[in-house]
Design a protein around this motif. Structure first.
Motif, PDB file in Angstrom:
ATOM      1  N   TYR A   8       0.815  -1.216   0.000  1.00 19.25           N
ATOM      2  CA  TYR A   8       0.000   0.000   0.000  1.00 19.25           C
ATOM      3  C   TYR A   8       0.849   1.265   0.000  1.00 19.25           C
ATOM      4  O   TYR A   8       0.726   2.105  -0.888  1.00 19.25           O
ATOM      5  N   TRP A 162      -7.343  -0.824  -1.905  1.00 20.45           N
ATOM      6  CA  TRP A 162      -7.337   0.633  -2.072  1.00 20.45           C
ATOM      7  C   TRP A 162      -7.961   1.041  -3.395  1.00 20.45           C
ATOM      8  O   TRP A 162      -8.577   2.103  -3.482  1.00 20.45           O
ATOM      9  N   LEU A 223      -6.617   4.244   5.196  1.00 18.28           N
ATOM     10  CA  LEU A 223      -7.119   3.915   3.865  1.00 18.28           C
ATOM     11  C   LEU A 223      -8.309   4.789   3.493  1.00 18.28           C
ATOM     12  O   LEU A 223      -8.364   5.367   2.399  1.00 18.28           O
TER      13      LEU A 223
END
Length: 230
Positions: A8, A162, A223
């Motif tokens: 991420y 995501w 997130l």
């Protein structure tokens, strides 16, 4: 210590625990826990479209989630009221056999569903008469037309969570609601580590859940904030 790069945020991750043959790492920056040996996207999608139903659909079909669905829907409706959302257009991602949107329809929601499993989609269409699509969230066209999007026990299975959240934000109306249910990675990993230290890892499998990712509250907060949610 084994190290790897967080998928991420790109920071370094540290080995955290094993779950079966999978080694999970925890990002030192964003707190995402991730399977260090992640399958490629086509293989993962093939598994969910062809094999997942025969192995794991039992808990959907037996009706054990009905109380859970009612609880989620009551909370959704309260949040929509707080956000002054008057519409009731809902998309359920990873809808499986469609029992959650079916429960929502009874409560007056206009429902859609999407799932890669062709057998699950057949049940949702033929047995429940739902408007469902076989595929992934990326195949849903349009922008800013939904009041709510739900990911119930789904987001930690996906290749790039995501990207799912970014797409959800584009599909939602201003003030729209995203609903996420996942295992608490912080709690489940603590149980797994304790079981390993006690030499009873084989017994912990009944109580812990790990998929492609394991989400901590800290990671979920980041997130969602990164992608425009409050």
């Amino acid at each position: 210590m084994k190290m790897s790069i967080c998928p991420y945020c790109g920071n370094s991750g540290t080995f955290d625990f094993n779950s079966g043959s999978r080694a999970f790492h925890r990002c030192d920056a964003c707190a995402l826990m991730y399977n260090a040996h992640y399958p490629d996207a086509p293989s993962l999608l093939s598994f969910y479209s062809k094999l997942y139903f025969s192995r794991y659909a039992g808990d959907q079909l037996e009706g054990s989630r009905n109380k859970l669905f009612d609880h989620i829907l009551r909370n959704m409706e309260f949040q929509c009221y707080k956000n002054c959302l008057t519409g009731k257009n809902l998309l359920d991602v990873g809808t499986g056999c469609g029992y959650f949107p079916a429960a929502a329809r009874i409560r007056g929601w206009n429902v859609m569903g999407v799932d890669p499993s062709y057998r699950s989609i057949e049940i949702a269409r033929q047995s429940l008469g739902l408007n469902v699509i076989q595929g992934t969230l990326s195949e849903i066209p349009g922008t800013s037309f939904l009041d709510a999007i739900s990911f119930i026990n789904v987001l930690d299975h996906t290749v790039c969570p995501w990207e799912e959240i970014a797409r959800a934000h584009r599909l939602l109306k201003p003030g729209g609601l995203v609903v996420i249910r996942v295992p608490n990675g912080r709690a489940h990993s603590a149980v797994q580590r304790a079981a390993h230290q006690l030499g009873i890892s084989h017994l912990s499998q009944k109580f812990v859940v790990f998929h492609q990712y394991s989400f901590t509250p800290k990671f979920l907060h980041r997130l969602l904030s990164d992608h425009g949610f409050t």
